[in-house]
Design a protein around this motif. Structure first.
Motif, mmCIF file in Angstrom:
data_model
loop_
_atom_site.group_PDB
_atom_site.id
_atom_site.type_symbol
_atom_site.label_atom_id
_atom_site.label_comp_id
_atom_site.label_asym_id
_atom_site.label_seq_id
_atom_site.Cartn_x
_atom_site.Cartn_y
_atom_site.Cartn_z
ATOM 1 N N PHE A 1 5.826 9.782 7.425
ATOM 2 C CA PHE A 1 5.251 11.024 6.914
ATOM 3 C C PHE A 1 5.885 11.416 5.583
ATOM 4 O O PHE A 1 5.186 11.754 4.620
ATOM 5 C CB PHE A 1 5.444 12.146 7.929
ATOM 6 C CG PHE A 1 5.259 13.525 7.356
ATOM 7 C CD1 PHE A 1 4.018 13.954 6.918
ATOM 8 C CD2 PHE A 1 6.346 14.386 7.231
ATOM 9 C CE1 PHE A 1 3.853 15.218 6.366
ATOM 10 C CE2 PHE A 1 6.189 15.652 6.688
ATOM 11 C CZ PHE A 1 4.936 16.071 6.251
ATOM 12 N N LEU A 2 7.213 11.365 5.514
ATOM 13 C CA LEU A 2 7.906 11.762 4.287
ATOM 14 C C LEU A 2 7.556 10.828 3.130
ATOM 15 O O LEU A 2 7.361 11.273 1.995
ATOM 16 C CB LEU A 2 9.414 11.783 4.518
ATOM 17 C CG LEU A 2 9.925 12.871 5.473
ATOM 18 C CD1 LEU A 2 11.410 12.675 5.759
ATOM 19 C CD2 LEU A 2 9.671 14.262 4.911
ATOM 20 N N LEU A 3 7.474 9.534 3.399
ATOM 21 C CA LEU A 3 7.126 8.578 2.343
ATOM 22 C C LEU A 3 5.691 8.779 1.875
ATOM 23 O O LEU A 3 5.392 8.653 0.691
ATOM 24 C CB LEU A 3 7.339 7.152 2.850
ATOM 25 C CG LEU A 3 8.810 6.744 3.047
ATOM 26 C CD1 LEU A 3 8.905 5.431 3.809
ATOM 27 C CD2 LEU A 3 9.526 6.636 1.718
ATOM 28 N N SER A 4 4.801 9.095 2.799
ATOM 29 C CA SER A 4 3.408 9.345 2.407
ATOM 30 C C SER A 4 3.297 10.617 1.579
ATOM 31 O O SER A 4 2.540 10.686 0.608
ATOM 32 C CB SER A 4 2.510 9.445 3.644
ATOM 33 O OG SER A 4 2.776 10.623 4.389
ATOM 34 N N LEU A 5 4.066 11.644 1.947
ATOM 35 C CA LEU A 5 4.062 12.899 1.192
ATOM 36 C C LEU A 5 4.604 12.673 -0.210
ATOM 37 O O LEU A 5 4.070 13.192 -1.195
ATOM 38 C CB LEU A 5 4.898 13.945 1.933
ATOM 39 C CG LEU A 5 4.913 15.355 1.344
ATOM 40 C CD1 LEU A 5 3.519 15.968 1.367
ATOM 41 C CD2 LEU A 5 5.895 16.242 2.117
ATOM 42 N N CYS A 6 5.656 11.865 -0.291
ATOM 43 C CA CYS A 6 6.243 11.531 -1.589
ATOM 44 C C CYS A 6 5.236 10.755 -2.444
ATOM 45 O O CYS A 6 5.069 11.016 -3.631
ATOM 46 C CB CYS A 6 7.502 10.708 -1.380
ATOM 47 S SG CYS A 6 8.445 10.426 -2.889
ATOM 48 N N SER A 7 4.542 9.802 -1.829
ATOM 49 C CA SER A 7 3.546 9.000 -2.543
ATOM 50 C C SER A 7 2.409 9.868 -3.063
ATOM 51 O O SER A 7 1.959 9.726 -4.205
ATOM 52 C CB SER A 7 3.001 7.909 -1.614
ATOM 53 O OG SER A 7 2.034 7.123 -2.268
ATOM 54 N N TYR A 8 1.942 10.795 -2.232
ATOM 55 C CA TYR A 8 0.841 11.698 -2.609
ATOM 56 C C TYR A 8 1.219 12.527 -3.839
ATOM 57 O O TYR A 8 0.473 12.589 -4.825
ATOM 58 C CB TYR A 8 0.513 12.600 -1.423
ATOM 59 C CG TYR A 8 -0.492 13.693 -1.710
ATOM 60 C CD1 TYR A 8 -1.829 13.403 -1.957
ATOM 61 C CD2 TYR A 8 -0.101 15.034 -1.709
ATOM 62 C CE1 TYR A 8 -2.750 14.411 -2.209
ATOM 63 C CE2 TYR A 8 -1.011 16.046 -1.963
ATOM 64 C CZ TYR A 8 -2.335 15.726 -2.207
ATOM 65 O OH TYR A 8 -3.236 16.738 -2.470
ATOM 66 N N HIS A 9 2.398 13.145 -3.795
ATOM 67 C CA HIS A 9 2.828 13.973 -4.927
ATOM 68 C C HIS A 9 3.108 13.116 -6.158
ATOM 69 O O HIS A 9 2.845 13.541 -7.291
ATOM 70 C CB HIS A 9 4.060 14.789 -4.545
ATOM 71 C CG HIS A 9 3.733 16.020 -3.766
ATOM 72 N ND1 HIS A 9 3.471 17.235 -4.359
ATOM 73 C CD2 HIS A 9 3.601 16.226 -2.434
ATOM 74 C CE1 HIS A 9 3.203 18.133 -3.438
ATOM 75 N NE2 HIS A 9 3.275 17.550 -2.255
ATOM 76 N N ASP A 10 3.645 11.926 -5.950
ATOM 77 C CA ASP A 10 3.955 11.046 -7.069
ATOM 78 C C ASP A 10 2.684 10.617 -7.800
ATOM 79 O O ASP A 10 2.624 10.629 -9.037
ATOM 80 C CB ASP A 10 4.707 9.822 -6.547
ATOM 81 C CG ASP A 10 5.089 8.857 -7.654
ATOM 82 O OD1 ASP A 10 5.394 9.326 -8.774
ATOM 83 O OD2 ASP A 10 5.098 7.638 -7.408
ATOM 84 N N ILE A 11 1.658 10.256 -7.058
ATOM 85 C CA ILE A 11 0.413 9.789 -7.678
ATOM 86 C C ILE A 11 -0.274 10.919 -8.435
ATOM 87 O O ILE A 11 -0.714 10.745 -9.581
ATOM 88 C CB ILE A 11 -0.518 9.181 -6.618
ATOM 89 C CG1 ILE A 11 0.060 7.838 -6.127
ATOM 90 C CG2 ILE A 11 -1.921 8.973 -7.173
ATOM 91 C CD1 ILE A 11 -0.665 7.244 -4.949
ATOM 92 N N LEU A 12 -0.375 12.087 -7.825
ATOM 93 C CA LEU A 12 -1.033 13.192 -8.518
ATOM 94 C C LEU A 12 -0.182 13.703 -9.677
ATOM 95 O O LEU A 12 -0.718 14.172 -10.684
ATOM 96 C CB LEU A 12 -1.357 14.317 -7.536
ATOM 97 C CG LEU A 12 -2.429 13.964 -6.502
ATOM 98 C CD1 LEU A 12 -2.822 15.187 -5.687
ATOM 99 C CD2 LEU A 12 -3.673 13.361 -7.162
ATOM 100 N N ALA A 13 1.141 13.589 -9.562
ATOM 101 C CA ALA A 13 1.997 13.935 -10.700
ATOM 102 C C ALA A 13 1.803 12.949 -11.840
ATOM 103 O O ALA A 13 1.873 13.316 -13.016
ATOM 104 C CB ALA A 13 3.465 13.961 -10.272
ATOM 105 N N SER A 14 1.513 11.681 -11.512
ATOM 106 C CA SER A 14 1.257 10.697 -12.560
ATOM 107 C C SER A 14 -0.007 11.055 -13.340
ATOM 108 O O SER A 14 -0.098 10.809 -14.544
ATOM 109 C CB SER A 14 1.128 9.294 -11.955
ATOM 110 O OG SER A 14 -0.121 9.101 -11.299
#
Length: 467
Positions: free
Chosen positions: A251-264
């Protein structure tokens, strides 16, 4: 054999008068007796200038007063306890001390028994209200509650950050600036505690705290100037979270991935991570389709760093993958329509990065209309709406039709009325800014080569809030 008293044991053993073996993160005695280990280090206390002692006598009186109220004022697991309803600087609460038994947390929200009433009130607002606004999954499967709730009693940092988020939201709902001041204080305590424990805590606790600071920044504080995602990357690399086979790590890795992609997207840069879709959004297998599209969005962001030949080849490859995801626009349920909205937004983003192409090009207009059509079918009360800011922004910025623009305005307004999150007000203002500039350029030269992300970065001196 008698032992010399030390000041380095955990607070639980020190208060009980027993020697502590000082194991980290929880001492052996507390673990053996199933006690709440209150940790080590320095107890934080908030102190106003008026309470600063002016003499030894006043200091002695103040210490006696604090000892007599130890449970409510200096509870080590509630660093902000001095800001209880008993102090004149605390915002008015919807209860008095005599009414405190009516303050009941959601059954899923477990916190230590000795936290102050205001902490319990704020955590209750988080668990019953805010957690439902940031998740794409409704209760009882809300992963923010499932995975973060057990962590609250083990992390002062995470608990303080969640209290800060709740206080920020309540400040808006109740129009009280003092609650925003309280939110700032909780945040400072959370960050301070994180710095002290980041080397000794379970890496999942530290990562959860960092990601909730990221959520707080996106929803409330715009740009704090802190790159939380780089901090998250360091925790992930040091803690080997990627290889952990646990639902909370996923869950934490998916949340990190979600924010990372949209931040990109909002930064116009490549993502920090590359998880390759291994971790489905919010750790839910039901979100696999949405995860696949989001992964392509991250790959489109990486195209910004490629040369012309590589850029063209990669653009064609991603275009084919998007076309193959679903050859029809038939969708079932809120998830299906959200997936389709993401797919059409990804097309718009691809053509902007690949060819710097947007409205009034027919392809951009076609995908913008399809995206908005799918979003319009999902009721604003749906939990999936928490993930729809990016497609709404992407399609909305390319809309030139007056009816479509009216829908975008009405949709953002309805989302704000349902959630009262400041990020939605900023999105509304940003879209209007983009429309103004794009209209001016189309009227001047007949075409539109305006990158909406770059407009906000240049004109607002910040990123667009796409999460």
């Amino acid at each position: 054999m008698p032992f010399s008293r030390t000041r380095t044991g955990c607070f639980t053993c020190r208060e009980d008068g027993y020697k502590c073996d000082e194991q980290k993160p929880f001492c052996g005695r507390c673990t053996r007796l199933s006690k709440t280990c209150k940790g080590y280090g320095v107890r934080l206390k908030w102190q106003t200038p008026q309470s600063t002692p002016k003499s030894k006598a006043s200091k002695s009186k103040r210490q006696q007063r604090n000892r007599s109220n130890d449970k409510t004022i200096t509870a080590p697991l509630a660093p902000l306890a001095p800001l209880t309803p008993l102090t004149p600087t605390t915002p008015s609460m919807p209860f008095s001390e005599s009414q405190s038994p009516i303050i009941k947390l959601d059954p899923s929200c477990i916190v230590p028994n000795d936290v102050s009433p205001i902490n319990r009130y704020l955590l209750n607002h988080w668990s019953t209200t805010l957690s439902t606004m940031v998740s794409m999954v409704s209760a009882p499967k809300n992963p923010f509650l499932i995975h973060l709730t057990p962590m609250i009693s083990h992390s002062t940092a995470l608990r303080s950050v969640l209290c800060s988020i709740a206080a920020s939201h309540l400040a808006i709902l109740r129009h009280e600036d003092s609650l925003q001041t309280l939110a700032t204080r909780y945040r400072l305590v959370g960050v301070s505690s994180l710095r002290r424990t980041i080397q000794t805590d379970n890496p999942e606790l530290s990562l959860a705290t960092i990601l909730m600071l990221q959520v707080s920044d996106r929803l409330f504080t715009m740009d704090s100037g802190v790159d939380h995602l780089s901090g998250a990357k360091a925790i992930i690399n040091q803690g080997d979270l990627v290889v952990r086979n646990s639902s909370s790590a996923s869950f934490l890795l998916s949340l990190c991935s979600y924010h990372d992609i949209l931040a990109s997207v909002s930064r116009g840069k490549s993502p920090v991570f590359e998880f390759d879709g291994k971790f489905p959004m919010e750790g839910m297998e039901s979100m696999n389709e949405l995860t696949s599209v989001l992964q392509l969005v991250g790959q489109i962001s990486r195209m910004r760093d490629q040369e012309n030949d590589d850029l063209d080849a990669r653009g064609r490859e991603i275009e084919e993958i998007l076309n193959a995801l679903d050859k029809s626009d038939d969708a079932i349920g809120d998830v299906g329509h959200t997936v389709q909205a993401y797919k059409h937004a990804a097309f718009i983003y691809l053509y902007r990065v690949w060819h710097n192409q947007g409205a009034p090009h027919p392809r951009a207009l076609k995908h913008a209309k399809s995206c908005l059509d799918h979003l319009s079918i999902v009721p604003v009360t749906s939990s999936l709406v928490s993930a729809q800011v990016w497609p709404l922004w992407t399609a909305g910025c390319e809309s030139i039709d007056s009816d479509q623009r009216k829908f975008v305005r009405d949709r953002v307004e309805a989302m704000y009325e349902a959630r009262h999150l400041p990020s939605l007000r900023r999105i509304e203002q940003d879209i209007e800014e983009v429309w103004k500039i794009k209209d001016e350029q189309r009227n001047l030269i007949g075409v539109d080569n305006v990158d909406c992300i770059k407009v906000i970065l240049r004109n607002r001196q910040r990123e667009a809030d796409l999460t």
